[in-house]
Design a protein around this motif. Structure first.
Motif, short mmCIF file in Angstrom:
data_model
loop_
_atom_site.label_atom_id
_atom_site.label_comp_id
_atom_site.label_asym_id
_atom_site.label_seq_id
_atom_site.Cartn_x
_atom_site.Cartn_y
_atom_site.Cartn_z
N ARG A 87 -63.72 76.38 77.34
CA ARG A 87 -64.77 76.43 78.36
C ARG A 87 -64.83 77.77 79.09
NH1 ARG A 87 -64.27 70.48 81.37
NH2 ARG A 87 -65.05 69.22 79.61
N HIS A 88 -63.71 78.45 79.16
CA HIS A 88 -63.63 79.67 79.98
C HIS A 88 -63.25 80.90 79.14
CE1 HIS A 88 -63.95 77.32 83.70
NE2 HIS A 88 -63.14 76.45 83.12
N TYR A 89 -63.71 80.92 77.92
CA TYR A 89 -63.40 82.03 77.00
C TYR A 89 -63.79 83.37 77.61
CZ TYR A 89 -63.17 84.63 72.58
OH TYR A 89 -62.85 85.53 71.60
N ASN A 90 -64.99 83.47 78.11
CA ASN A 90 -65.48 84.74 78.65
C ASN A 90 -64.71 85.15 79.90
OD1 ASN A 90 -67.40 85.01 76.62
ND2 ASN A 90 -69.00 83.97 77.80
N SER A 91 -64.40 84.18 80.74
CA SER A 91 -63.66 84.48 81.97
C SER A 91 -62.26 84.98 81.65
CB SER A 91 -63.59 83.23 82.86
OG SER A 91 -64.87 82.81 83.26
N ILE A 92 -61.62 84.37 80.67
CA ILE A 92 -60.28 84.79 80.27
C ILE A 92 -60.31 86.21 79.71
CG2 ILE A 92 -58.43 84.37 78.59
CD1 ILE A 92 -59.00 81.37 78.95
N CYS A 93 -61.33 86.51 78.90
CA CYS A 93 -61.48 87.87 78.36
C CYS A 93 -61.71 88.87 79.49
CB CYS A 93 -62.63 87.93 77.37
SG CYS A 93 -62.35 87.00 75.84
N SER A 94 -62.51 88.49 80.46
CA SER A 94 -62.80 89.38 81.58
C SER A 94 -61.55 89.65 82.41
CB SER A 94 -63.89 88.77 82.47
OG SER A 94 -65.10 88.62 81.76
N PHE B 29 -58.51 89.53 81.32
CA PHE B 29 -57.65 90.40 80.51
C PHE B 29 -58.07 91.87 80.64
CE2 PHE B 29 -57.28 92.63 76.37
CZ PHE B 29 -55.91 92.78 76.33
N ILE B 30 -59.37 92.13 80.52
CA ILE B 30 -59.88 93.49 80.63
C ILE B 30 -59.61 94.06 82.02
CG2 ILE B 30 -61.98 94.90 80.62
CD1 ILE B 30 -63.08 92.98 78.47
N ALA B 31 -59.81 93.24 83.05
CA ALA B 31 -59.59 93.70 84.42
C ALA B 31 -58.12 94.01 84.67
CB ALA B 31 -60.08 92.64 85.41
N GLY C 2 -48.56 95.23 86.25
CA GLY C 2 -47.97 94.82 84.97
C GLY C 2 -47.80 93.33 84.85
N ILE C 3 -47.47 92.67 85.95
CA ILE C 3 -47.30 91.22 85.94
C ILE C 3 -48.64 90.53 85.67
CG2 ILE C 3 -46.78 89.21 87.40
CD1 ILE C 3 -44.63 90.95 88.76
N PHE C 4 -49.69 91.01 86.33
CA PHE C 4 -51.01 90.41 86.09
C PHE C 4 -51.51 90.72 84.68
CE2 PHE C 4 -51.19 90.28 90.78
CZ PHE C 4 -51.56 88.95 90.94
N TYR C 5 -51.15 91.90 84.18
CA TYR C 5 -51.54 92.23 82.80
C TYR C 5 -50.84 91.31 81.81
CZ TYR C 5 -52.11 94.93 78.48
OH TYR C 5 -52.40 95.31 77.19
N THR C 6 -49.58 90.99 82.07
CA THR C 6 -48.86 90.06 81.20
C THR C 6 -49.54 88.69 81.18
OG1 THR C 6 -46.73 91.15 81.52
CG2 THR C 6 -46.68 88.85 80.85
N ILE C 7 -49.92 88.22 82.36
CA ILE C 7 -50.62 86.93 82.45
C ILE C 7 -51.94 86.99 81.71
CG2 ILE C 7 -51.68 85.25 84.02
CD1 ILE C 7 -49.67 86.23 86.16
N GLY C 8 -52.69 88.08 81.95
CA GLY C 8 -53.98 88.24 81.28
C GLY C 8 -53.84 88.30 79.78
N ALA C 9 -52.83 89.03 79.28
CA ALA C 9 -52.62 89.14 77.83
C ALA C 9 -52.19 87.82 77.23
CB ALA C 9 -51.57 90.22 77.55
#
Length: 372
Positions: A222-229, A231-233, A267-274
């Motif tokens: 349901r949230h594919y685009n939000s998860i991608c966004s 990750f990019i952020a 880096g922590i947020f990037y890990t979560i996003g990735a």
């Protein structure tokens, strides 16, 4: 009852292995005083999710296959981990120590105190500390089970806030160098090599999503685009921080990558996003067959390649030196692909040998014959 296999876990394992090789290739490239800062960003910053995401998928795999309503057998659990992680860790540690002793004709590592120190902290090779931390996570498994049983979204958020504060203090404020007792000083000085608290959030986050996997599947679709966004952020914030350190704070390249790492807030947020992005990508995207084949090969041999690749780096670097080649940007890129290919090929070869001599697989990657 055995649950369905999740290919995303295997694919993430392979991608993470590529990231780890990138980080260590970047370290080689830094030997060039005129290193391209943008290529360093690719090698050293974009790959910063690699180690913590291993903890994420390790916890996911553990809790996905654990029934929290049943009694947990700590003995059986640790016996299995002894075979799959501890034995390979000890074997590879001694392989690297023996290799160093032979290559440099230096027997200083063979004393008992040095061996104990190297095994405790994972010093035998620069990538082995991951297994030390993982073993501590395994040893404390009853604690994690208790926490997961009582975990909620709110408590997970509180744990994230703790992680941000703890990692920041440990990375940028704590100063153990004034401690006089050498043993206590070492325990604090090398804390990054064994303190599980540095990665407790991403580990329990993986476990939490595993026990709520059905809801997680729905959320991903349901949230594919939000998860991608996200990750990019998160990636952008870490990259911007890296460039800020270089251009605004005048940090050297080495200082910048040692500051914009996986334990800093970005880096922590990037890990979560990735973690969310790759899980979602591999769970909800239809790839061509050849892409699945490549991802499957990477995942299958990721453990061996992770353990082996410093050997490939060492000898390819020696080959460059022998030929008088400088680690320029094109050479560094070629070097990365060669290290990856050699490491995966070595993994495939040893697995093949292991079909005839199972002791090879059991010692190197913890795979035992199914009939035993």
């Amino acid at each position: 009852m055995k649950k369905n296999r999740i290919l995303a876990i295997e694919y993430i394992r392979g991608i993470s292995m590529l990231g780890v090789i990138g980080i260590h290739t970047g370290s080689q490239y830094l030997s060039n005083p005129t290193s391209n800062i943008h290529l360093i960003a690719i090698f050293e910053i974009l790959t910063r999710f690699s180690v913590p995401i291993f903890f994420f998928i390790s916890a996911f795999g553990l809790f996905y296959n654990i029934d929290l309503t049943e009694k947990f057998s700590y003995k059986n659990f640790m016996t299995k981990r002894f075979k799959t992680v501890l034995i390979p860790y000890v074997v590879w540690s001694f392989l690297y120590i023996a290799h160093y002793t032979f290559l440099y004709h230096d027997t200083s590592l063979l004393s008992i105190p040095i061996l104990i120190k190297f095994l405790f902290f994972g010093f035998a090779s620069y990538q082995l500390y991951f297994l030390v931390i993982l073993l501590w996570f395994y040893a404390l498994m009853p604690v994690w089970i208790y926490m997961i049983r009582h975990m909620s979204a709110g408590r997970l958020l509180m744990l994230l806030l703790f992680q941000l504060a703890f990692d920041y203090y440990s990375s940028f404020i704590m100063n153990p160098y004034s401690i006089e007792n050498p043993v206590i000083k070492a325990l604090f000085e090398y804390r990054l090599n064994y303190w599980v608290l540095h990665y407790i959030f991403i580990f329990l986050f993986g476990g939490y999503l595993a026990i709520h996997y059905n809801k997680f599947e729905i959320y991903m679709s349901r949230h594919y685009n939000s998860i991608c966004s996200f990750f990019i952020a998160s990636l952008s914030s870490l990259v911007i921080y890296y460039y800020y350190l270089i251009y605004e704070r005048s940090y050297s390249l080495e200082a910048a990558i040692n500051t914009a790492h996986q334990l800093c807030p970005a880096g922590i947020f990037y890990t979560i996003g990735a973690s969310l992005f790759f899980f979602t990508l591999f769970s909800n995207t239809k790839f061509p067959v050849f892409v699945h084949s490549i991802l499957s090969i990477l995942g299958k041999h990721s453990y061996f390649a992770y353990l082996f690749h410093p050997f490939a780096i060492t000898y390819l670097a020696m080959l460059l030196t022998w030929q008088g080649k400088i680690m320029t940007a094109p050479v560094a890129i070629l070097f990365y692909f060669l290290v990856t290919i050699v490491s995966i090929a070595a993994g495939a070869l040893f697995r093949k040998i292991g079909t005839f001599y199972p002791i090879i697989n059991s010692l190197l990657i913890g795979i035992y014959p199914k009939n035993k």
